[in-house]
Scaffold this motif. Structure first.
Motif, PDB file in Angstrom:
ATOM      1  N   ALA A 153      21.691  43.395  33.987  1.00 17.72           N
ATOM      2  CA  ALA A 153      23.029  42.823  34.131  1.00 17.72           C
ATOM      3  C   ALA A 153      23.165  42.064  35.452  1.00 17.72           C
ATOM      4  O   ALA A 153      23.764  40.979  35.501  1.00 17.72           O
ATOM      5  N   GLY A 154      22.597  42.622  36.520  1.00 23.46           N
ATOM      6  CA  GLY A 154      22.645  41.940  37.803  1.00 23.46           C
ATOM      7  C   GLY A 154      21.902  40.616  37.780  1.00 23.46           C
ATOM      8  O   GLY A 154      22.377  39.600  38.304  1.00 23.46           O
ATOM      9  N   THR A 155      20.713  40.622  37.174  1.00 18.52           N
ATOM     10  CA  THR A 155      19.928  39.393  37.052  1.00 18.52           C
ATOM     11  C   THR A 155      20.676  38.345  36.236  1.00 18.52           C
ATOM     12  O   THR A 155      20.742  37.164  36.596  1.00 18.52           O
TER      13      THR A 155
ATOM     14  N   GLU B 144      28.119  49.905  41.605  1.00 15.69           N
ATOM     15  CA  GLU B 144      29.033  50.033  42.737  1.00 15.69           C
ATOM     16  C   GLU B 144      28.358  50.569  44.001  1.00 15.69           C
ATOM     17  O   GLU B 144      28.785  50.251  45.112  1.00 15.69           O
ATOM     18  N   SER B 145      27.326  51.400  43.842  1.00 15.45           N
ATOM     19  CA  SER B 145      26.776  52.125  44.977  1.00 15.45           C
ATOM     20  C   SER B 145      25.819  51.280  45.817  1.00 15.45           C
ATOM     21  O   SER B 145      25.007  50.519  45.279  1.00 15.45           O
TER      22      SER B 145
ATOM     23  N   ASN C 275      19.902  43.885  43.684  1.00 18.37           N
ATOM     24  CA  ASN C 275      20.898  42.840  43.469  1.00 18.37           C
ATOM     25  C   ASN C 275      21.987  43.374  42.541  1.00 18.37           C
ATOM     26  O   ASN C 275      21.744  43.587  41.355  1.00 18.37           O
ATOM     27  N   HIS C 276      23.168  43.603  43.090  1.00 21.56           N
ATOM     28  CA  HIS C 276      24.274  44.099  42.292  1.00 21.56           C
ATOM     29  C   HIS C 276      24.922  42.942  41.521  1.00 21.56           C
ATOM     30  O   HIS C 276      24.991  41.820  42.033  1.00 21.56           O
ATOM     31  N   PRO C 277      25.399  43.191  40.313  1.00 25.32           N
ATOM     32  CA  PRO C 277      26.056  42.122  39.552  1.00 25.32           C
ATOM     33  C   PRO C 277      27.353  41.708  40.228  1.00 25.32           C
ATOM     34  O   PRO C 277      28.143  42.543  40.665  1.00 25.32           O
ATOM     35  N   ASP C 278      27.554  40.407  40.329  1.00 23.40           N
ATOM     36  CA  ASP C 278      28.758  39.874  40.949  1.00 23.40           C
ATOM     37  C   ASP C 278      29.255  38.694  40.109  1.00 23.40           C
ATOM     38  O   ASP C 278      28.619  37.642  40.096  1.00 23.40           O
ATOM     39  N   PRO C 279      30.357  38.884  39.383  1.00 27.06           N
ATOM     40  CA  PRO C 279      31.170  40.094  39.315  1.00 27.06           C
ATOM     41  C   PRO C 279      30.539  41.158  38.415  1.00 27.06           C
ATOM     42  O   PRO C 279      29.624  40.862  37.645  1.00 27.06           O
TER      43      PRO C 279
END
Length: 381
Positions: free
Chosen positions: A98-100, A150-151, A171-175
């Motif tokens: 999901a982040g990618t 979130e963490s 790499n966190h998903p944004d958004p």
């Protein structure tokens, strides 16, 4: 209130007729789901103002992650509502995917969590849990995935079905992608209430949908959460009611009775409560398919999953959608046969009516539909 409209991406193929199968049963159309054709559908959805396209999951269609990833560069702002099944991939890998996806699509990923209701299909993927266990695992899966999104510190989790140690995303998903979730059984409700952003239902008469939404609202309130709500429907909309019902009759006449018998027998084995409710709407019969004003159950004779269509003039279809919206539904995931042409019928016929009433507006920076399309004429009323 502004309503959101989404279209459907049939990665098993398309047709001018109703295709038999789906949801654990093989199916294909006489318009193959080539990348070129899927691009045509995505382009039609984007041009007509749909926010996203839902892409199915299962052995009967193409992989949703890969298929939609290949459409990112050929679209501009269209989002992709990717269906996937918890338990067939690790939660850490799913969170990373999901982040990618969000990074490379510039935030155009939405997720549709499908727990799975057909035991034979789940077992074909190597999943031998029963229905109750599958929903338990889905809850654990979403707990881990949301924690990872979130963490900024490593997380560990010891559940009944899933365990992770020291998991952390680079790499966190944004958004963070919104989570859509559907399920009508007692086991599904608490999971939806705890982890979904949008709860989805298939198209049933207003009273039945209203009762289901109240059930989920109550469960969400117990958890101090507020959800959005959506519905999955097919549409047959034309300039006149007579023309729309003539199209429904054409689709019905094109169904092979042997396909009805075969598909109904396969779907009767499903463990899905939602599927059982779809089957009850028509009972396998072809003589009483308008189960509520403008709500036609003919699709469900041969197709698993969403089995009802709104049929009528553009004004009638718009009014039925408004009635559903009064129940609290704000997301409408639609489809029609064939998917390219029907996207234009709806986009040029129904959406302008809703826009005039202040219930819909075209997504920001979305191209305006061309005026030369031969499929439909926008209503001025």
């Amino acid at each position: 209130m502004s309503l959101s409209f989404h279209w459907f991406l049939p990665t098993y193929g398309d047709s001018r007729g109703l295709m038999a199968g789906g949801h654990g049963t093989s199916m294909s159309g006489d318009r193959p789901a080539s990348l070129r054709y899927l691009n045509q559908i995505a382009g039609a959805a984007e041009e007509n103002g749909f926010e996203a396209v839902l892409t199915p999951t299962g052995a009967w269609c193409e992989d949703a992650w890969l298929a939609t990833a290949m459409l990112v560069e050929t679209t501009e702002t269209l989002k992709f509502l990717v269906a996937f099944r918890p338990g067939l991939v690790s939660p850490t890998l799913a969170a990373q995917m999901a982040g990618t996806y969000q990074r490379h699509s510039r935030g155009r990923l939405l997720l549709n969590v499908v727990t799975g209701g057909e035991p034979h299909e789940q077992q074909a993927f190597g999943d031998f849990l029963d229905k109750e266990q599958r929903y338990e695992r889905t809850g654990e899966f979403l707990h881990i995935v949301r924690a990872l999104w979130e963490s900024r510190e490593p997380i560990s989790f010891d559940g009944k079905h899933l365990q992770v140690r020291g998991a952390l995303l680079n790499n966190h998903p944004d958004p963070v992608p919104p989570v859509f979730f559907g399920g009508s059984s007692a086991a599904a409700g608490p999971v939806a209430a705890q982890y979904a952003d949008t709860y989805l239902t298939w198209g049933e008469p207003l009273v039945a949908v209203g009762k289901k939404l109240e059930w989920i609202r109550g469960l969400a309130a117990e958890r101090n959460r507020t959800l959005d709500y959506g519905i999955r429907l097919h549409v047959i909309t034309r300039d006149t009611s007579e023309a729309a019902w003539a199209e429904a009759d054409r689709l019905l006449q094109g169904i092979d009775p042997a396909d009805i018998e075969r598909v109904q027998a396969n779907l009767a084995q499903s463990e899905s409560e939602g599927q059982r409710r779809m089957l009850e709407l028509h009972g396998g019969r072809t003589d009483r398919l308008e189960i509520a004003p403008n709500l036609w159950a003919g699709v469900g004779l041969v197709r698993g999953g969403a089995g009802t269509a709104l049929v009528g003039s553009h004004e009638e279809v718009a009014e039925r959608l408004i009635e559903y919206s009064r129940l609290g539904l704000t997301h409408f995931i639609l489809s029609g046969y064939p998917h390219v042409e029907e996207a234009y019928w709806f986009g040029e016929g129904v959406l302008p009516i809703l826009e005039k009433k202040g219930l819909w507006r075209r997504p920001v920076d979305r191209p305006v539909a061309s005026t030369g399309t031969p499929f439909a004429t926008a209503s001025t009323s």
